[in-house]
Structures are given as C-alpha cells and as structure tokens.
Design a protein around this motif. Structure first.
Motif, PDB file in Angstrom:
ATOM      1  N   GLY A 117      -3.784  -3.157  -2.572  1.00 38.24           N
ATOM      2  CA  GLY A 117      -2.712  -4.093  -2.464  1.00 38.24           C
ATOM      3  C   GLY A 117      -2.950  -5.383  -2.223  1.00 38.24           C
ATOM      4  O   GLY A 117      -3.716  -6.135  -2.691  1.00 38.24           O
ATOM      5  N   LYS A 118      -2.490  -6.096  -0.977  1.00 40.10           N
ATOM      6  CA  LYS A 118      -2.688  -7.240  -0.289  1.00 40.10           C
ATOM      7  C   LYS A 118      -3.400  -7.108   0.802  1.00 40.10           C
ATOM      8  O   LYS A 118      -3.457  -8.344   1.554  1.00 40.10           O
ATOM      9  CB  LYS A 118      -1.285  -8.099  -0.325  1.00 40.10           C
ATOM     10  N   VAL A 119      -4.066  -5.964   1.089  1.00 38.18           N
ATOM     11  CA  VAL A 119      -4.451  -5.614   2.485  1.00 38.18           C
ATOM     12  C   VAL A 119      -6.013  -5.789   2.235  1.00 38.18           C
ATOM     13  O   VAL A 119      -6.632  -4.657   1.770  1.00 38.18           O
ATOM     14  CB  VAL A 119      -3.895  -4.638   3.394  1.00 38.18           C
ATOM     15  N   VAL A 172      -6.526  -1.440  -6.742  1.00 39.78           N
ATOM     16  CA  VAL A 172      -7.511  -1.417  -5.802  1.00 39.78           C
ATOM     17  C   VAL A 172      -8.919  -2.290  -5.869  1.00 39.78           C
ATOM     18  O   VAL A 172      -9.308  -2.480  -7.402  1.00 39.78           O
ATOM     19  CB  VAL A 172      -8.325   0.245  -5.414  1.00 39.78           C
ATOM     20  N   ILE A 173      -9.117  -3.294  -5.064  1.00 40.56           N
ATOM     21  CA  ILE A 173     -10.292  -4.163  -5.881  1.00 40.56           C
ATOM     22  C   ILE A 173     -11.680  -3.890  -4.697  1.00 40.56           C
ATOM     23  O   ILE A 173     -11.411  -3.829  -3.592  1.00 40.56           O
ATOM     24  CB  ILE A 173      -9.777  -5.516  -5.451  1.00 40.56           C
ATOM     25  N   VAL A 174     -12.715  -3.899  -5.271  1.00 42.82           N
ATOM     26  CA  VAL A 174     -14.051  -3.455  -4.754  1.00 42.82           C
ATOM     27  C   VAL A 174     -14.593  -5.165  -4.471  1.00 42.82           C
ATOM     28  O   VAL A 174     -14.774  -5.564  -5.609  1.00 42.82           O
ATOM     29  CB  VAL A 174     -15.051  -2.643  -5.142  1.00 42.82           C
ATOM     30  N   VAL A 175     -15.017  -5.457  -3.421  1.00 40.51           N
ATOM     31  CA  VAL A 175     -15.808  -6.689  -3.063  1.00 40.51           C
ATOM     32  C   VAL A 175     -17.227  -6.462  -2.955  1.00 40.51           C
ATOM     33  O   VAL A 175     -17.603  -5.868  -1.961  1.00 40.51           O
ATOM     34  CB  VAL A 175     -15.089  -7.457  -2.027  1.00 40.51           C
ATOM     35  N   ILE A 225       0.921  -1.079   0.188  1.00 40.88           N
ATOM     36  CA  ILE A 225      -0.138  -0.008   0.043  1.00 40.88           C
ATOM     37  C   ILE A 225       0.780   1.152  -0.047  1.00 40.88           C
ATOM     38  O   ILE A 225       1.983   1.353   0.846  1.00 40.88           O
ATOM     39  CB  ILE A 225      -0.981  -0.048   1.196  1.00 40.88           C
ATOM     40  N   SER A 226       0.552   2.228  -0.972  1.00 36.49           N
ATOM     41  CA  SER A 226       1.514   3.214  -0.987  1.00 36.49           C
ATOM     42  C   SER A 226       0.799   4.381  -0.210  1.00 36.49           C
ATOM     43  O   SER A 226      -0.364   4.211   0.386  1.00 36.49           O
ATOM     44  CB  SER A 226       1.431   3.892  -2.466  1.00 36.49           C
ATOM     45  N   LYS A 227       1.313   5.537   0.313  1.00 34.86           N
ATOM     46  CA  LYS A 227       0.908   6.551   1.079  1.00 34.86           C
ATOM     47  C   LYS A 227      -0.361   7.357   0.406  1.00 34.86           C
ATOM     48  O   LYS A 227      -1.124   7.779   1.004  1.00 34.86           O
ATOM     49  CB  LYS A 227       1.828   7.757   1.237  1.00 34.86           C
ATOM     50  N   GLY A 274     -24.346   9.361   2.919  1.00 34.11           N
ATOM     51  CA  GLY A 274     -24.505   7.961   3.511  1.00 34.11           C
ATOM     52  C   GLY A 274     -23.809   6.740   2.797  1.00 34.11           C
ATOM     53  O   GLY A 274     -24.003   5.696   3.054  1.00 34.11           O
ATOM     54  N   ALA A 275     -23.233   7.060   1.429  1.00 33.76           N
ATOM     55  CA  ALA A 275     -22.629   6.084   0.681  1.00 33.76           C
ATOM     56  C   ALA A 275     -21.154   6.311   0.526  1.00 33.76           C
ATOM     57  O   ALA A 275     -20.639   7.412   0.312  1.00 33.76           O
ATOM     58  CB  ALA A 275     -23.400   6.021  -0.836  1.00 33.76           C
ATOM     59  N   TRP A 276     -20.218   5.174   0.736  1.00 32.64           N
ATOM     60  CA  TRP A 276     -19.135   5.172   0.528  1.00 32.64           C
ATOM     61  C   TRP A 276     -18.630   5.090  -1.073  1.00 32.64           C
ATOM     62  O   TRP A 276     -19.218   4.240  -1.712  1.00 32.64           O
ATOM     63  CB  TRP A 276     -18.260   4.200   1.241  1.00 32.64           C
ATOM     64  N   THR A 277     -17.609   5.824  -1.469  1.00 33.41           N
ATOM     65  CA  THR A 277     -17.100   5.333  -2.607  1.00 33.41           C
ATOM     66  C   THR A 277     -15.436   5.139  -2.439  1.00 33.41           C
ATOM     67  O   THR A 277     -15.037   5.845  -1.643  1.00 33.41           O
ATOM     68  CB  THR A 277     -17.178   6.526  -3.866  1.00 33.41           C
ATOM     69  N   VAL A 278     -14.758   4.685  -3.402  1.00 32.37           N
ATOM     70  CA  VAL A 278     -13.244   4.468  -3.477  1.00 32.37           C
ATOM     71  C   VAL A 278     -12.780   5.079  -4.879  1.00 32.37           C
ATOM     72  O   VAL A 278     -13.378   4.574  -5.806  1.00 32.37           O
ATOM     73  CB  VAL A 278     -12.793   3.282  -2.901  1.00 32.37           C
ATOM     74  N   THR A 279     -11.690   5.793  -4.666  1.00 36.15           N
ATOM     75  CA  THR A 279     -10.814   6.114  -6.146  1.00 36.15           C
ATOM     76  C   THR A 279      -9.621   5.481  -5.993  1.00 36.15           C
ATOM     77  O   THR A 279      -9.036   5.603  -4.980  1.00 36.15           O
ATOM     78  CB  THR A 279     -11.035   7.778  -6.268  1.00 36.15           C
ATOM     79  N   ASP A 280      -9.341   4.907  -7.074  1.00 34.78           N
ATOM     80  CA  ASP A 280      -7.773   4.432  -7.067  1.00 34.78           C
ATOM     81  C   ASP A 280      -6.847   5.595  -7.676  1.00 34.78           C
ATOM     82  O   ASP A 280      -7.102   6.253  -8.701  1.00 34.78           O
ATOM     83  CB  ASP A 280      -7.794   3.424  -8.188  1.00 34.78           C
ATOM     84  N   LEU A 281      -6.107   5.789  -6.971  1.00 31.92           N
ATOM     85  CA  LEU A 281      -5.207   6.885  -7.306  1.00 31.92           C
ATOM     86  C   LEU A 281      -3.817   6.596  -7.860  1.00 31.92           C
ATOM     87  O   LEU A 281      -2.589   6.924  -7.496  1.00 31.92           O
ATOM     88  CB  LEU A 281      -4.836   7.971  -5.635  1.00 31.92           C
ATOM     89  N   HIS A 282      -4.217   5.805  -8.923  1.00 34.14           N
ATOM     90  CA  HIS A 282      -3.088   5.220  -9.882  1.00 34.14           C
ATOM     91  C   HIS A 282      -2.172   4.602  -8.970  1.00 34.14           C
ATOM     92  O   HIS A 282      -0.888   4.500  -9.283  1.00 34.14           O
ATOM     93  CB  HIS A 282      -2.355   6.350 -10.629  1.00 34.14           C
TER      94      HIS A 282
END
Length: 72
Positions: free
Chosen positions: A57-59, A30-33, A5-7, A17-25
């Motif tokens: 990453g792997k976390v 980034v995997i969404v399950v 995982i990078s900084k 009320g909803a979460w989103t995730v953005t891959d910062l390259h």
C-alpha cells in the motif's frame, strides 16, 4: 493510520535463506524495491524475490536479518 494495508495483503516466505513476497490480490498493491532503487509493482497474485525492501500500500518495509544469536 493510512489504512492502505489489508489483513491479507501479502505473504512473505523464507525458503533456503531467500525471502519472497506474494501479492494476495491486494487493492493497494505490492511493490518490490531493488538494491538500485528500481520499483516493481507485482501483478495481483504475483510472486517475486525480495532483497530487503518492499512497499505494501503506502507503507515501506525493510527486511533485516539479525546476526546469529542476536534478537532483532
């Protein structure tokens, strides 16, 4: 300890009320399950809604919302 995982790996945002995730390259992705276990790898720079699980990453991470008035 895995250093996968990078900084500045991803950005989590809560809006209406909803979460989103953005891959910062991120190099390691980034995997969404989904609730059914289906995994979706985001494209670099991509954004997706997050139910409660994602992998950086792997976390693996789980988002849990505490009941109102309780700390988590």
């Amino acid at each position: 300890p895995t250093r996968t995982i990078s900084k500045v790996h991803a950005r989590l945002e809560l809006a209406d009320g909803a979460w989103t995730v953005t891959d910062l390259h991120a190099t390691n992705g980034v995997i969404v399950v989904a609730a059914d276990g289906t995994e979706t790898l985001l494209d670099p720079g991509g954004t997706a809604p997050v139910g409660e699980r994602l992998v950086l990453g792997k976390v693996g991470l789980r988002i849990a919302v505490a009941a109102e008035g309780h700390a988590s």
